[in-house]
Design a protein around this motif. Structure first.
Motif, short mmCIF file in Angstrom:
data_model
loop_
_atom_site.label_atom_id
_atom_site.label_comp_id
_atom_site.label_asym_id
_atom_site.label_seq_id
_atom_site.Cartn_x
_atom_site.Cartn_y
_atom_site.Cartn_z
N THR A 245 0.85 -1.20 0.00
CA THR A 245 0.00 0.00 0.00
C THR A 245 0.88 1.24 0.00
O THR A 245 1.89 1.29 0.72
CB THR A 245 -0.92 0.01 1.24
OG1 THR A 245 -1.65 -1.22 1.29
CG2 THR A 245 -1.90 1.17 1.17
N ASP A 246 0.49 2.24 -0.78
CA ASP A 246 1.26 3.49 -0.88
C ASP A 246 0.93 4.37 0.32
O ASP A 246 -0.14 5.00 0.38
CB ASP A 246 0.92 4.20 -2.18
CG ASP A 246 1.87 5.37 -2.46
OD1 ASP A 246 2.52 5.83 -1.50
OD2 ASP A 246 1.95 5.81 -3.62
N LEU A 247 1.83 4.42 1.30
CA LEU A 247 1.60 5.19 2.52
C LEU A 247 1.54 6.68 2.23
O LEU A 247 0.72 7.40 2.80
CB LEU A 247 2.70 4.89 3.53
CG LEU A 247 2.64 5.65 4.86
CD1 LEU A 247 1.32 5.38 5.59
CD2 LEU A 247 3.82 5.27 5.75
N ASP A 248 2.37 7.18 1.31
CA ASP A 248 2.38 8.61 1.00
C ASP A 248 1.04 9.05 0.43
O ASP A 248 0.50 10.09 0.81
CB ASP A 248 3.50 8.92 0.01
CG ASP A 248 4.86 8.50 0.55
OD1 ASP A 248 5.13 8.77 1.73
OD2 ASP A 248 5.64 7.89 -0.20
N ALA A 249 0.48 8.27 -0.50
CA ALA A 249 -0.80 8.63 -1.11
C ALA A 249 -1.93 8.61 -0.08
O ALA A 249 -2.80 9.49 -0.08
CB ALA A 249 -1.10 7.67 -2.26
N VAL A 250 -1.91 7.62 0.82
CA VAL A 250 -2.96 7.53 1.83
C VAL A 250 -2.89 8.73 2.77
O VAL A 250 -3.91 9.35 3.10
CB VAL A 250 -2.83 6.20 2.61
CG1 VAL A 250 -3.76 6.20 3.82
CG2 VAL A 250 -3.14 5.02 1.70
#
Length: 473
Positions: free
Chosen positions: A310-315
């Motif tokens: 999962t893309d932590l930056d996007a979340v």
């Protein structure tokens, strides 16, 4: 376990073989040496009698032929001396005729009419077995004879028997290993199927029950008992899942109806009772949120899934944009800091719910004019830092207990937000802790596992099966 059983059986067989073959080999070698010594002594005695007759009759010219024939037949070394110790004849030996050997111990002893047998060093530096016999008639000594054989004759025989024993032991050991391997596989097969079944059960279902028809009776009974237990447990989990699914619909309707009825009472109540009515409606709303949180936890604990990249930056960027208007209404500044974190392991939808719950809790305690910070740190760390009153060490220890709220809490929380967050974090293979923030407030630290395989600072570190999540605020 198969390997350990195999090593145990083979090790026991090796110990038994060593206990049998090593003493047998030494016994044979000792017996062979003893038999060889007796043979050499007997031959030396017979040769001494024959050479004594030749010396007595003065037929010294026959001595080389006599001992030469013996040497040609047996390979032994023969030396014949007269009563003064002078060599009369030698065969197979570097000793020359006429050499005086009277100073050598065995020859001197034989000339005193006493036979000797022992091991000496030959001219080549090796060991040799010798038997020295006096050539005498009664007390009259006419000479002596020394018969020598190299010990290699005995050692070669001993080596052959050791080789035979080793080959026999290797064959027995190979047969034991084959039988032990078959037996180990038979014993451990139910355990292997039981291990696969427990893994499947931990992942949410038992698709392949353990084998209960092979192996030792105790393991067959264990496999059958496990299958029965797993089936019963699956039935209970299915019933609990059905309850969670149905209760979420059945409880919302009466709570909503109760809230509407209470609101409808407002025009008919005395104005002095409006405060109590508002409190009652607030408690009904809190009850609804609590029911929603309990059902969310039930679904989390009963539904299994696997962490995904999962893309932590996007979340974080998305959730910060969503919460920024609400934070602005409360005059709280919401900031996002830190270097990019990249992708982390998390169950689907977990990161959004983790951030939402932590931000919601932080906004409840953040005074106007303060800053709420979403911070990223190297190693896939997420920090939600507020400037509220903070928590004491005892409160931080209990903050993840269900329904627990601080004694000085004035907000209408249900005490289920942080338990849900911890469950989501651990289901994703991470860990969460609470610690004091610099300058006051609370720092909620979430440690996740980076997809690139970097070292995580906390948590269990294994991408184990996790459970699905729903939000509960």
């Amino acid at each position: 376990m198969t390997r350990r059983l195999l090593y145990s059986y083979v090790g026991l067989a090796l110990l038994v073989l060593a206990g049998l073959e090593i003493p047998l080999g030494y016994l044979y070698a000792s017996g062979e040496t003893s038999r060889f010594a007796q043979t050499v002594e007997r031959d030396a005695t017979m040769l001494a009698e024959v050479t004594e007759e030749s010396i007595e009759e003065g037929n010294l010219t026959e001595l080389p032929t006599l001992i030469g024939d013996y040497t040609a037949r047996t390979g032994g070394q023969v030396v014949v001396v007269d009563r003064a110790g002078i060599v009369l004849a030698a065969s197979g030996s570097p000793v020359r005729t006429g050499t005086n050997l009277s100073r050598e111990t065995d020859i001197a002893t034989a000339l005193r009419n006493q036979p000797t047998t022992g091991i000496r060093t030959d001219t080549n530096g090796g060991e040799a077995l010798y038997a020295t016999q006096p050539g005498s008639s009664g007390t009259t000594i006419r000479g002596a004879l020394r018969l020598t054989y190299p010990m290699t004759t005995v050692t070669e025989r001993a080596h052959r028997i050791w080789l035979a024993l080793g080959l026999a032991g290797a064959c027995v050991l190979a047969a034991v290993a084959l039988v032990a391997f078959a037996l180990s596989c038979w014993i451990t097969r139910p355990l292997r199927t039981l291990q696969r079944a427990t893994t499947q059960l931990a992942d949410g279902g038992l698709a392949d029950p353990p084998d209960a028809d092979s192996g030792p009776p105790e393991l067959r009974e264990l496999a059958a008992s496990f299958t029965h237990t797993a089936t019963r447990l699956q039935q209970l989990l299915d019933a609990q899942q059905a309850f969670a699914a149905e209760a979420s619909h059945q409880l919302k309707t009466p709570l909503t109806a109760l809230r509407l009825r209470l609101e409808n009472f407002e025009p008919y109540l005395d104005p002095h009772a409006h405060g109590s009515l508002d409190e009652t409606i607030g408690e009904v709303e809190r009850l609804g949120r609590m029911v929603h949180g309990l059902l969310a936890l039930a679904r989390l604990e009963n539904t299994a899934t696997t962490p995904e990249p999962t893309d932590l930056d996007a979340v974080l960027a998305d959730r910060a944009a969503s919460w920024e208007p609400l934070a602005a209404e409360q005059h709280v500044t919401l900031t996002l800091t830190g270097p990019p974190a990249g992708r982390v392991w998390a169950i689907p939808g977990a990161l959004e719910q983790i951030v939402d719950n932590l931000v919601a809790n932080a906004l409840r305690v953040s005074p106007p004019g303060t800053t709420l910070t979403l911070s990223q740190a190297p190693g896939a760390e997420l920090h939600v830092i507020d400037q509220g009153p903070g928590m004491s060490p005892a409160d931080r220890e209990r903050a993840f207990d269900r329904f627990w709220r601080a004694s000085d809490s004035h907000h209408d929380g249900t005490g289920l937000g942080l338990p849900i967050v911890r469950h989501l974090v651990r289901a994703s293979g991470g860990e969460i802790t609470l610690r004091p923030a610099p300058g006051g407030g609370l720092d909620a630290c979430v440690y996740l596992r980076p997809v690139d395989g970097g070292r995580r600072r906390a948590g269990n570190g294994s991408p184990r099966a996790a459970r699905a999540a729903v939000t509960a605020r």
